[in-house]
Design an enzyme around this catalytic site. Structure first.
Site, PDB file in Angstrom:
ATOM      1  N   SER A   7       0.805  -1.230   0.000  1.00 61.04           N
ATOM      2  CA  SER A   7       0.000   0.000   0.000  1.00 61.04           C
ATOM      3  C   SER A   7       0.837   1.278   0.000  1.00 61.04           C
ATOM      4  CB  SER A   7      -0.963   0.019   1.191  1.00 61.04           C
ATOM      5  OG  SER A   7      -0.263   0.135   2.410  1.00 61.04           O
ATOM      6  N   LYS A  44       0.311   3.991   6.706  1.00 60.95           N
ATOM      7  CA  LYS A  44      -0.293   4.883   5.719  1.00 60.95           C
ATOM      8  C   LYS A  44       0.120   6.330   6.001  1.00 60.95           C
ATOM      9  CE  LYS A  44      -3.363   1.888   3.821  1.00 60.95           C
ATOM     10  NZ  LYS A  44      -2.753   0.650   4.212  1.00 60.95           N
TER      11      LYS A  44
END
Length: 85
Positions: A7, A44
């Site tokens: 990600s 993230k």
């Protein structure tokens, strides 16, 4: 922390890399953090929307933004990435 997914590939962080998490760093919008969001741990970008509400954003367009439904706990900001050659 060992990275398990892709990600954050757009930020140069790949699956199998090790990231160093610094709990003492004051994180801000745009920083890469290790967080726990609604029963899931993740790596993230920490972001704030127009109403100053926090959410998490991947550096891979295959992943959607993550808005907390219940909780968002940030463990710390990433201070380094270690990659095995």
């Amino acid at each position: 922390v060992k990275v398990k997914w892709d990600s954050m590939i757009g930020a140069g962080i790949s699956e199998g890399d090790i990231v160093l998490v610094d709990k003492s760093l004051k994180y801000k919008s745009g920083d890469i953090v290790v967080a726990h969001i609604d029963q899931e741990s993740t790596l993230k970008y920490y972001m704030l929307d127009e109403q100053n509400k926090p959410f998490l954003r991947a550096a891979n367009s295959d992943y959607k933004d993550m808005y907390p439904e219940d909780e968002l706990l940030v463990f710390g900001a990433i201070s380094a990435v270690i990659r095995k050659l």
